[in-house]
Design an enzyme around this catalytic site. Sequence first.
Site, PDB file in Angstrom:
ATOM      1  N   ASP A  44      42.593 -14.057 -83.263  1.00 32.19           N
ATOM      2  CA  ASP A  44      43.147 -12.914 -84.020  1.00 32.19           C
ATOM      3  C   ASP A  44      44.279 -13.390 -84.951  1.00 32.19           C
ATOM      4  O   ASP A  44      44.839 -12.608 -85.711  1.00 32.19           O
ATOM      5  CB  ASP A  44      43.585 -11.767 -83.105  1.00 32.19           C
ATOM      6  CG  ASP A  44      44.636 -12.166 -82.082  1.00 32.19           C
ATOM      7  OD1 ASP A  44      45.024 -13.351 -82.034  1.00 32.19           O
ATOM      8  OD2 ASP A  44      45.071 -11.275 -81.316  1.00 32.19           O
ATOM      9  N   SER A  45      44.550 -14.716 -84.927  1.00 33.46           N
ATOM     10  CA  SER A  45      45.428 -15.309 -85.947  1.00 33.46           C
ATOM     11  C   SER A  45      44.860 -15.066 -87.337  1.00 33.46           C
ATOM     12  O   SER A  45      45.575 -15.187 -88.332  1.00 33.46           O
ATOM     13  CB  SER A  45      45.590 -16.809 -85.698  1.00 33.46           C
ATOM     14  OG  SER A  45      44.330 -17.433 -85.538  1.00 33.46           O
ATOM     15  N   ASP A  83      38.642 -13.720 -79.789  1.00 29.81           N
ATOM     16  CA  ASP A  83      39.828 -13.040 -79.275  1.00 29.81           C
ATOM     17  C   ASP A  83      39.594 -11.538 -79.278  1.00 29.81           C
ATOM     18  O   ASP A  83      39.161 -10.991 -80.300  1.00 29.81           O
ATOM     19  CB  ASP A  83      40.996 -13.275 -80.253  1.00 29.81           C
ATOM     20  CG  ASP A  83      42.024 -14.244 -79.725  1.00 29.81           C
ATOM     21  OD1 ASP A  83      42.047 -14.493 -78.510  1.00 29.81           O
ATOM     22  OD2 ASP A  83      42.807 -14.739 -80.549  1.00 29.81           O
ATOM     23  N   LYS A 112      38.376 -14.019 -75.263  1.00 36.37           N
ATOM     24  CA  LYS A 112      39.703 -14.421 -74.748  1.00 36.37           C
ATOM     25  C   LYS A 112      40.567 -13.172 -74.615  1.00 36.37           C
ATOM     26  O   LYS A 112      40.630 -12.357 -75.548  1.00 36.37           O
ATOM     27  CB  LYS A 112      40.348 -15.445 -75.689  1.00 36.37           C
ATOM     28  CG  LYS A 112      41.770 -15.840 -75.266  1.00 36.37           C
ATOM     29  CD  LYS A 112      42.230 -17.164 -75.878  1.00 36.37           C
ATOM     30  CE  LYS A 112      42.651 -17.078 -77.312  1.00 36.37           C
ATOM     31  NZ  LYS A 112      43.803 -16.206 -77.574  1.00 36.37           N
ATOM     32  N   GLU A 114      44.483 -11.799 -73.488  1.00 34.01           N
ATOM     33  CA  GLU A 114      45.875 -12.199 -73.251  1.00 34.01           C
ATOM     34  C   GLU A 114      46.440 -11.498 -72.013  1.00 34.01           C
ATOM     35  O   GLU A 114      46.158 -10.316 -71.785  1.00 34.01           O
ATOM     36  CB  GLU A 114      46.745 -11.850 -74.470  1.00 34.01           C
ATOM     37  CG  GLU A 114      46.462 -12.706 -75.678  1.00 34.01           C
ATOM     38  CD  GLU A 114      47.414 -12.440 -76.843  1.00 34.01           C
ATOM     39  OE1 GLU A 114      48.430 -11.735 -76.665  1.00 34.01           O
ATOM     40  OE2 GLU A 114      47.133 -12.953 -77.941  1.00 34.01           O
ATOM     41  N   GLU A 182      50.261 -21.082 -73.993  1.00 29.98           N
ATOM     42  CA  GLU A 182      50.903 -21.112 -75.315  1.00 29.98           C
ATOM     43  C   GLU A 182      52.417 -21.217 -75.180  1.00 29.98           C
ATOM     44  O   GLU A 182      53.048 -20.434 -74.458  1.00 29.98           O
ATOM     45  CB  GLU A 182      50.517 -19.868 -76.134  1.00 29.98           C
ATOM     46  CG  GLU A 182      51.155 -19.883 -77.524  1.00 29.98           C
ATOM     47  CD  GLU A 182      50.488 -18.984 -78.551  1.00 29.98           C
ATOM     48  OE1 GLU A 182      49.425 -18.406 -78.256  1.00 29.98           O
ATOM     49  OE2 GLU A 182      51.048 -18.855 -79.652  1.00 29.98           O
TER      50      GLU A 182
HETATM   51  O1  KIV Z   1      44.642 -16.314 -82.410  1.00 24.92           O
HETATM   52  C1  KIV Z   1      44.615 -17.544 -82.220  1.00 24.92           C
HETATM   53  O2  KIV Z   1      44.331 -18.331 -83.129  1.00 24.92           O
HETATM   54  C2  KIV Z   1      44.908 -18.020 -80.872  1.00 24.92           C
HETATM   55  C3  KIV Z   1      45.085 -19.489 -80.635  1.00 24.92           C
HETATM   56  C4  KIV Z   1      46.153 -20.107 -81.425  1.00 24.92           C
HETATM   57  C5  KIV Z   1      45.149 -19.814 -79.197  1.00 24.92           C
HETATM   58  O3  KIV Z   1      44.987 -17.244 -79.984  1.00 24.92           O
END
Ligand code: KIV
Length: 264
Positions: A44-45, A83, A112, A114, A182
């Site tokens: 989600d980056s 994510d 993924k 959190e 992280e």
């Molecule tokens: O959103 C993302 O890119 C991440 C990674 C940096 C682990 O969660």
Amino acid sequence: MTITVRTLKKYKNNNEKFSMLTAYDFSTAKYIDQSGIDVVLIGDSLGMTALGYENTNNVTVEEMKIFTRAVSRGVKNALIVTDMPFMSYTIDIPSALTNIGNMIRCGANAVKLEGCNDYILKLIECTMNMGVPVMGHIGFTPQSQNVIGGHIIQGKTEETAEELFKQAKKLEKAGVFSIVLEMVPENVARYITQELSIPTISCGAGRYCDGFVMVCDDLFGKFGEFTPKFARKYGDMARLIKDCALKYNQDVKNGNYPNENEVY
Ligand code: KIV
């Protein structure tokens, strides 16, 4: 897909390191996959790198679905993990499972999530029962940055390190196939890695995890707004893009584009 959750476990058992890199679009994902990266993460980056948001909390399920579809069309070998974005899995279990299931329909092999509280542990169990593998993510969890109070290293004191270790053990028991750590001190991540039978993935958690992750825009030198200490820049795509655009702009304005070979 040739890399599976079992491959990552095998890597850990054989003491082999593995790589995870984010990707957000078809062609980048294709080249990343062809380079032999083990896990491709639709992180989600992308909220910051691809959409220009200030943080990850604006990213929606619909946006993650579009990027997951694009990336999954480009990946042939790597394990594809998506994510789950902010609010897509924390309201209640039925809506979370619907959102997670839809991400698999878009081409993800796993998701993924959190955090690690009783609700998340229950959700992991339900997600696994639905046939979807889960990657955990603890330490600094960007979706909770307003509660944490900023980009702050987690597990620096004995108590918080102990708490991180307990969370990792709970996630392992709940059935996650790996855990992203992280912004965690290296010695804490090392201890957790030694004590778990599942792989850990370092995201600013030092050298002794089983796998390592980076945001592709940091690796390529493309995202200029903010670069974390643990990111390593292998290229200068920002300069490359600007150079190409500048030359094209000059050629157009000087009448050098298109030339006689570039016309029908
Ligand atoms: O959103 C993302 O890119 C991440 C990674 C940096 C682990 O969660």
